[in-house]
Design a protein around this motif. Structure first.
Motif, mmCIF file in Angstrom:
data_model
loop_
_atom_site.group_PDB
_atom_site.id
_atom_site.type_symbol
_atom_site.label_atom_id
_atom_site.label_comp_id
_atom_site.label_asym_id
_atom_site.label_seq_id
_atom_site.Cartn_x
_atom_site.Cartn_y
_atom_site.Cartn_z
ATOM 1 N N VAL A 147 -1.332 7.384 -1.922
ATOM 2 C CA VAL A 147 -0.425 7.873 -0.018
ATOM 3 C C VAL A 147 0.900 8.973 0.120
ATOM 4 C CG1 VAL A 147 1.413 6.568 1.513
ATOM 5 C CG2 VAL A 147 -0.375 4.999 0.546
ATOM 6 N N LYS A 148 1.488 8.473 -1.860
ATOM 7 C CA LYS A 148 1.859 9.486 -1.534
ATOM 8 C C LYS A 148 1.852 10.735 -1.654
ATOM 9 C CE LYS A 148 5.875 6.382 -3.230
ATOM 10 N NZ LYS A 148 5.686 6.055 -4.971
ATOM 11 N N SER A 149 0.468 11.314 -2.500
ATOM 12 C CA SER A 149 -0.227 12.360 -2.570
ATOM 13 C C SER A 149 -0.982 12.771 -1.400
ATOM 14 C CB SER A 149 -0.301 12.909 -3.843
ATOM 15 O OG SER A 149 -1.662 11.874 -4.309
ATOM 16 N N HIS A 150 -1.313 12.337 -0.753
ATOM 17 C CA HIS A 150 -2.645 12.722 0.539
ATOM 18 C C HIS A 150 -1.793 12.654 1.821
ATOM 19 C CE1 HIS A 150 -4.864 12.114 -3.239
ATOM 20 N NE2 HIS A 150 -5.414 12.749 -2.969
ATOM 21 N N PHE A 151 -2.442 13.452 2.626
ATOM 22 C CA PHE A 151 -1.542 13.062 3.849
ATOM 23 C C PHE A 151 -2.449 13.014 5.007
ATOM 24 C CE2 PHE A 151 0.596 15.388 0.661
ATOM 25 C CZ PHE A 151 1.795 15.243 0.951
ATOM 26 N N PHE A 152 -2.015 12.747 6.558
ATOM 27 C CA PHE A 152 -2.937 13.044 7.455
ATOM 28 C C PHE A 152 -1.774 13.474 8.336
ATOM 29 C CE2 PHE A 152 -4.587 11.571 11.122
ATOM 30 C CZ PHE A 152 -5.877 11.549 11.211
ATOM 31 N N PRO A 196 4.817 5.939 4.601
ATOM 32 C CA PRO A 196 6.005 6.986 3.905
ATOM 33 C C PRO A 196 4.960 7.734 5.329
ATOM 34 C CG PRO A 196 4.799 5.955 2.699
ATOM 35 C CD PRO A 196 4.722 5.149 3.848
ATOM 36 N N VAL A 197 6.300 8.684 6.073
ATOM 37 C CA VAL A 197 5.815 10.255 6.496
ATOM 38 C C VAL A 197 7.214 11.163 6.321
ATOM 39 C CG1 VAL A 197 5.419 8.114 8.677
ATOM 40 C CG2 VAL A 197 8.347 9.260 8.586
ATOM 41 N N ALA A 201 0.392 -1.342 0.366
ATOM 42 C CA ALA A 201 -0.302 -0.109 0.176
ATOM 43 C C ALA A 201 1.213 0.979 0.150
ATOM 44 C CB ALA A 201 -1.190 -0.220 0.598
ATOM 45 N N SER A 202 1.841 1.631 0.697
ATOM 46 C CA SER A 202 2.802 2.231 0.704
ATOM 47 C C SER A 202 3.545 2.999 -0.123
ATOM 48 C CB SER A 202 4.093 1.767 1.700
ATOM 49 O OG SER A 202 5.075 1.760 1.441
ATOM 50 N N VAL A 225 -2.390 4.797 8.632
ATOM 51 C CA VAL A 225 -2.091 3.786 7.516
ATOM 52 C C VAL A 225 -3.460 2.935 7.498
ATOM 53 C CG1 VAL A 225 -1.413 1.457 7.705
ATOM 54 C CG2 VAL A 225 -0.126 3.102 9.224
ATOM 55 N N ALA A 226 -4.814 3.083 8.246
ATOM 56 C CA ALA A 226 -5.661 3.097 7.478
ATOM 57 C C ALA A 226 -6.877 3.581 6.715
ATOM 58 C CB ALA A 226 -7.121 3.021 8.769
ATOM 59 N N LEU A 227 -6.081 5.252 6.491
ATOM 60 C CA LEU A 227 -6.392 5.893 5.619
ATOM 61 C C LEU A 227 -5.859 6.051 3.862
ATOM 62 C CD1 LEU A 227 -8.054 8.970 7.954
ATOM 63 C CD2 LEU A 227 -9.598 7.173 6.064
ATOM 64 N N ASN A 228 -4.266 5.156 4.604
ATOM 65 C CA ASN A 228 -2.935 4.937 3.284
ATOM 66 C C ASN A 228 -2.783 6.556 2.703
ATOM 67 O OD1 ASN A 228 -3.555 2.706 2.819
ATOM 68 N ND2 ASN A 228 -4.901 2.639 1.223
ATOM 69 N N ARG A 229 -2.688 6.506 3.654
ATOM 70 C CA ARG A 229 -2.431 8.273 4.146
ATOM 71 C C ARG A 229 -0.267 8.806 4.284
ATOM 72 N NH1 ARG A 229 -5.884 12.575 2.643
ATOM 73 N NH2 ARG A 229 -7.239 11.971 2.247
#
Length: 203
Positions: free
Chosen positions: A63-68, A126-127, A57-58, A92-96
């Motif tokens: 994931v790379k363009s959406h954030f939490f 990704p962080v 998923a990562s 992680v649950a939201l794929n962000r």
């Protein structure tokens, strides 16, 4: 009459008509449906937190363009630590990608220090510690109260994906919270294992 009632029956309605066998049966059926859904969601959460699943998923463009991220102001180390844990679960649950704010040397004051001064570097997901664009991002609320109880992580993630999936940033608007209190009891063993493996203090 029971045929005119909805499937959702509250405990208050049971108090009004405690002798209604049909009403009691409807209440128990509602509980069964809730428990069945939560069991399925818990199984989904276990699959999402699987190391191989997270690795796959990562790599996605989403994931790379959406954030939490979370609100980092006004709290001491422990409050920020709690907010970080809640946000890591939800990211992680939201794929962000998770945006991690600095900690402070004192209680909400003093020099700012990166999370890696206290924790091992997060490398499984990704962080980023670049917070410079947070205020400019198109954002939505994570709709989580820090004192909430029994939040089904998967159900809430599905809700946010439906209502805010296109938003660049989802914000947990608090600098504290208690994940053991917030998330469903049935999912806490999975979450504890996940956090213990992936958010570790430096030795």
């Amino acid at each position: 009459k029971c045929s005119a009632m909805t499937d959702h029956v509250t405990r208050e309605e049971l108090v009004v008509a405690p002798d209604s066998a049909a009403l009691l049966q409807m209440f128990h059926e509602n509980d069964k449906r809730t428990n069945t859904h939560l069991a399925a969601a818990t199984a989904d959460l276990r699959r999402i937190f699987d190391s191989k699943a997270m690795q796959r998923a990562s790599q996605s463009d989403y994931v790379k363009s959406h954030f939490f991220t979370y609100n980092h102001g006004g709290g001491g180390f422990n409050n920020r630590f709690h907010a970080l844990r809640i946000s890591l679960v939800m990211a992680v649950a939201l794929n962000r990608t998770l945006i991690i704010h600095n900690f402070t040397e004192g209680h909400a004051s003093g020099a700012e220090l990166p999370y890696t001064d206290f924790f091992e570097e997060i490398d499984f997901w990704p962080v980023t510690t670049d917070t410079s664009q947070v205020d400019k991002m198109d954002k939505a609320s994570a709709e989580l109260d820090p004192l909430a109880r029994q939040v089904d992580v998967m159900k809430h993630a599905l809700h946010l994906n439906r209502t805010a999936g296109e938003k660049q940033l989802i914000l947990y608007g608090h600098s504290y919270g208690f994940w053991r209190r917030m998330f469903a009891v049935e999912q806490q063993t999975i979450i504890l294992k996940f956090l213990s493996q992936h958010l570790r203090f430096k030795k």
